[in-house]
Scaffold this motif. Structure first.
Motif, PDB file in Angstrom:
ATOM      1  N   GLY A  38     -25.224  -0.814   9.919  1.00 43.14           N
ATOM      2  CA  GLY A  38     -25.829  -1.478   8.813  1.00 43.14           C
ATOM      3  C   GLY A  38     -25.776  -0.759   7.376  1.00 43.14           C
ATOM      4  O   GLY A  38     -25.028   0.259   7.120  1.00 43.14           O
ATOM      5  N   GLY A  39     -26.623  -1.292   6.506  1.00 42.11           N
ATOM      6  CA  GLY A  39     -26.886  -0.638   5.075  1.00 42.11           C
ATOM      7  C   GLY A  39     -25.439  -0.268   4.239  1.00 42.11           C
ATOM      8  O   GLY A  39     -24.606  -1.038   4.434  1.00 42.11           O
ATOM      9  N   THR A  40     -25.752   0.670   3.628  1.00 49.91           N
ATOM     10  CA  THR A  40     -24.234   1.003   2.728  1.00 49.91           C
ATOM     11  C   THR A  40     -23.328   1.266   3.599  1.00 49.91           C
ATOM     12  O   THR A  40     -22.112   1.110   3.362  1.00 49.91           O
ATOM     13  CB  THR A  40     -24.507   2.497   2.140  1.00 49.91           C
ATOM     14  N   MET A  41     -23.485   1.824   4.951  1.00 46.82           N
ATOM     15  CA  MET A  41     -22.179   1.899   5.718  1.00 46.82           C
ATOM     16  C   MET A  41     -21.386   0.604   6.116  1.00 46.82           C
ATOM     17  O   MET A  41     -20.251   0.631   5.824  1.00 46.82           O
ATOM     18  CB  MET A  41     -22.673   2.594   7.076  1.00 46.82           C
ATOM     19  N   GLN A  42     -22.178  -0.474   6.518  1.00 45.00           N
ATOM     20  CA  GLN A  42     -21.620  -1.518   6.461  1.00 45.00           C
ATOM     21  C   GLN A  42     -21.106  -2.338   5.534  1.00 45.00           C
ATOM     22  O   GLN A  42     -19.893  -2.898   5.655  1.00 45.00           O
ATOM     23  CB  GLN A  42     -22.714  -2.516   7.297  1.00 45.00           C
ATOM     24  N   ALA A  45     -20.005  -8.941  11.697  1.00 40.41           N
ATOM     25  CA  ALA A  45     -20.731  -7.634  11.810  1.00 40.41           C
ATOM     26  C   ALA A  45     -22.207  -7.452  12.125  1.00 40.41           C
ATOM     27  O   ALA A  45     -22.760  -8.525  11.502  1.00 40.41           O
ATOM     28  CB  ALA A  45     -20.259  -7.132  10.583  1.00 40.41           C
ATOM     29  N   PHE A  46     -22.582  -6.636  12.913  1.00 42.25           N
ATOM     30  CA  PHE A  46     -23.843  -6.709  13.276  1.00 42.25           C
ATOM     31  C   PHE A  46     -24.505  -5.211  12.943  1.00 42.25           C
ATOM     32  O   PHE A  46     -23.934  -4.398  13.226  1.00 42.25           O
ATOM     33  CB  PHE A  46     -24.086  -6.915  14.628  1.00 42.25           C
ATOM     34  N   PRO A  47     -25.733  -5.301  12.298  1.00 42.08           N
ATOM     35  CA  PRO A  47     -26.422  -3.809  12.446  1.00 42.08           C
ATOM     36  C   PRO A  47     -27.053  -3.387  13.743  1.00 42.08           C
ATOM     37  O   PRO A  47     -27.127  -4.281  14.488  1.00 42.08           O
ATOM     38  CB  PRO A  47     -27.584  -4.089  11.437  1.00 42.08           C
ATOM     39  N   GLY A  48     -27.525  -2.178  13.806  1.00 43.62           N
ATOM     40  CA  GLY A  48     -28.259  -1.984  14.935  1.00 43.62           C
ATOM     41  C   GLY A  48     -27.384  -1.325  16.206  1.00 43.62           C
ATOM     42  O   GLY A  48     -28.007  -1.345  17.442  1.00 43.62           O
ATOM     43  N   ALA A  49     -26.304  -0.544  16.085  1.00 42.25           N
ATOM     44  CA  ALA A  49     -25.552  -0.279  17.137  1.00 42.25           C
ATOM     45  C   ALA A  49     -26.288   1.017  17.705  1.00 42.25           C
ATOM     46  O   ALA A  49     -26.880   2.002  16.738  1.00 42.25           O
ATOM     47  CB  ALA A  49     -24.068   0.295  16.516  1.00 42.25           C
ATOM     48  N   ALA A  50     -26.466   0.967  18.975  1.00 43.30           N
ATOM     49  CA  ALA A  50     -27.036   2.139  19.859  1.00 43.30           C
ATOM     50  C   ALA A  50     -26.653   2.054  20.954  1.00 43.30           C
ATOM     51  O   ALA A  50     -26.395   1.037  21.755  1.00 43.30           O
ATOM     52  CB  ALA A  50     -28.519   2.014  19.589  1.00 43.30           C
ATOM     53  N   ARG A  92     -25.228   8.432   3.229  1.00 41.41           N
ATOM     54  CA  ARG A  92     -26.413   7.415   2.719  1.00 41.41           C
ATOM     55  C   ARG A  92     -26.893   8.088   1.360  1.00 41.41           C
ATOM     56  O   ARG A  92     -27.646   7.310   0.597  1.00 41.41           O
ATOM     57  CB  ARG A  92     -27.506   7.658   3.641  1.00 41.41           C
ATOM     58  N   MET A  93     -26.760   9.222   0.884  1.00 41.26           N
ATOM     59  CA  MET A  93     -27.055   9.719  -0.515  1.00 41.26           C
ATOM     60  C   MET A  93     -26.224   9.062  -1.762  1.00 41.26           C
ATOM     61  O   MET A  93     -26.651   9.113  -2.922  1.00 41.26           O
ATOM     62  CB  MET A  93     -26.842  11.378  -0.276  1.00 41.26           C
ATOM     63  N   ALA A  94     -25.252   8.613  -1.390  1.00 40.03           N
ATOM     64  CA  ALA A  94     -24.263   8.110  -2.648  1.00 40.03           C
ATOM     65  C   ALA A  94     -25.045   6.923  -3.276  1.00 40.03           C
ATOM     66  O   ALA A  94     -25.000   7.238  -4.507  1.00 40.03           O
ATOM     67  CB  ALA A  94     -23.052   7.493  -2.038  1.00 40.03           C
TER      68      ALA A  94
END
Length: 366
Positions: free
Chosen positions: A55-59, A80-85, A253-255
Motif C-alpha cells: 500500500g501507500g507510496t509503494m503501491q 492491487a490490494f494493500p496488506g500483504a503479509a 517511505r521517506m521520499a
C-alpha cells in the motif's frame, strides 16, 4: 503456467523487449520516464491478476511503474490490494480461499512458510530476464526490489547535531526525544542487529546474533520507545506529527515525507540492506497471469520506473541504463550508499526466527 508453452525462446524475447525503450530524460521527477513499448506474445493474455503489496507510496510507485503498462501491453487487468503479509497467505492457503494471485513479501517470509508446508508455487525461471542476478532467485520466489531499513530523524530536533549509527540512536542524552522502532505485532522480525551495533558489535560480527546481548541492549532504549510500529506508514506519521524525533524506517517511505517539506533525513550508516520478493500463493486462481507479471515487473525498464517512483533499488542489472545518475545516488543499491549498509542475513533468520520472537515478545511484555 505450462512450462512447455514458455521456454528459453520466450526468455530471449523478454531480454529483447527490455531493450526497447526509446529514451530516458534526466529529470526523474517529471513525466518522461522510460517506456516499455512492447512485450513478447508469451506475456500477453486475458483476465486478471490479484496482487497484494504494502500500500501507500509503494503501491503508488508500482501503479505507475508497472501495473498500468502491464495492463496496456498484455491485456491482463491488475487488481492491487494493500496488506500483504505471510500469515495472511498461510490462512488463505489453509482454508482454500486464496484471494491473492501474487504477494509482495520477503524471502524470509516465503521460506518460513515453506518450512511449514507447501504454501507457494515454484517460479518459472525460463521466462525471467537474464539481467536479474542469481542472488535474487530462489525456488519459490523472486526478489524484486532492494531496500534499506535505516535510521531517520527530524533535522530540527538537535540544534544541528546529526545522528549517525545506532549508538547515537541509543544516546538519548546527546539526542533527546522519543523513538519508534519496528515491532512484531504484524508478523515482523525485531531489529536485533541495530541493538547489537548500538552495543558496539561490529557490522561484520553480527551473525550469528547473540540474542541475549541484543535484548540487554534493547533494555537501555525501551523506555524511550514511544511506538513499536508494524506498518511502513506509521514511523512517517510519527515523524510528521513530532511524536518522535528519531525512528527506524523503510528508506522508500521517506521520499514522500521530504517532498512534503517535513524537516527529516535518513542516516544510512549501519542500515540493513534488504530485499522484497514476489511469491505466488499455492492454488492461486490466476497463477499463469501472476507468473507473467513476475516476469514483466523484473524487466529492466519496469524496474527502473519503480526506482524513479520510489527510491528502492533494482534487481535487474540493466536497469541502471535507464536511471539518471542523480536518482541512482539516492538508491540503496548505489555504490556510495550500499557500502554503508549491512547485508541482512535471511538464512540466519529463517533458521532462528521462532527462538528470537519468543524471547523478544517475552522481553517486550516484561
Amino acid at each position: 503456467m505450462n512450462r512447455h508453452t514458455i521456454g528459453r525462446r520466450g526468455a530471449l524475447g523478454l531480454a529483447g523487449a527490455a531493450l526497447a525503450a526509446p529514451f530516458i530524460r534526466p529529470s526523474f521527477g517529471q513525466a518522461a520516464w522510460p517506456e516499455q513499448t512492447t512485450v513478447p506474445d508469451i506475456l500477453k493474455g486475458s483476465g486478471e491478476v490479484r496482487i497484494a503489496g504494502y500500500g501507500g507510496t509503494m503501491q503508488e510507485a508500482q501503479q505507475r511503474g508497472y501495473y498500468e503498462s502491464f495492463e496496456k501491453l498484455t491485456g491482463i487487468k491488475v487488481r492491487a490490494f494493500p496488506g500483504a503479509a505471510g500469515p495472511k497467505v498461510k490462512a488463505m492457503v489453509d482454508t482454500g480461499n486464496v484471494e491473492w494471485d501474487l504477494a509482495q513479501l520477503s524471502r524470509g517470509s516465503i521460506m518460513n512458510l515453506q518450512k511449514l508446508g507447501n504454501y507457494f508455487e515454484k517460479i518459472d525461471y525460463d521466462i525471467i530476464d537474464s539481467g536479474v542476478g542469481s542472488e535474487y532467485r530462489f525456488e519459490y520466489g523472486l526478489e524484486m526490489l532492494v531496500w534499506a531499513q535505516v535510521l531517520a530523524y527530524r533535522t530540527d530536533a538537535f540544534k544541528g547535531a546529526v545522528p549517525s549509527g545506532w549508538a547515537d540512536f541509543w544516546d538519548t542524552r546527546k539526542f533527546p526525544g522519543d523513538r519508534a522502532m519496528f515491532g512484531t505485532s504484524g508478523g515482523g522480525w525485531p531489529e536485533m542487529e541495530f541493538a547489537l551495533m548500538a552495543a558496539g558489535v561490529p557490522a561484520d560480527k553480527l551473525y550469528p546474533i547473540d540474542i541475549d546481548k541484543a535484548l540487554a541492549s534493547y533494555s537501555k532504549i525501551k523506555k524511550d520507545v514511544f511506538k513499536w510500529w508494524d506498518t511502513g506508514a506509521v514511523p512517517i506519521q510519527l515523524l510528521t506529527d513530532r511524536e518522535v524525533v528519531m525512528t527506524t524506517v523503510w528508506n522508500g517511505r521517506m521520499a514522500a515525507l521530504q517532498a512534503a517539506g517535513v524537516p527529516a533525513a535518513i542516516s544510512w550508516n549501519q542500515g540493513l540492506l534488504k530485499r522484497d520478493a514476489w511469491g505466488i500463493p499455492k492454488g492461486a486462481k490466476n497463477k499463469a497471469n501472476a507468473m507473467k507479471f513476475v516476469a514483466y515487473s523484473t524487466l529492466a525498464i519496469p524496474q527502473a520506473r519503480v526506482a524513479l517512483g520510489i527510491p528502492y533499488g533494482s534487481v535487474n542489472a540493466k536497469s541502471n541504463e535507464y536511471i539518471p545518475p542523480e536518482r541512482l545516488a539516492l538508491l540503496p543499491s548505489s555504490p556510495d550508499i550500499k557500502k554503508q549498509l549491512v547485508n541482512y542475513n535471511y538464512d540466519w533468520w529463517i533458521d532462528n526466527r521462532e527462538i528470537v520472537l519468543a524471547k523478544f515478545n517475552k522481553w517486550l511484555l516484561s
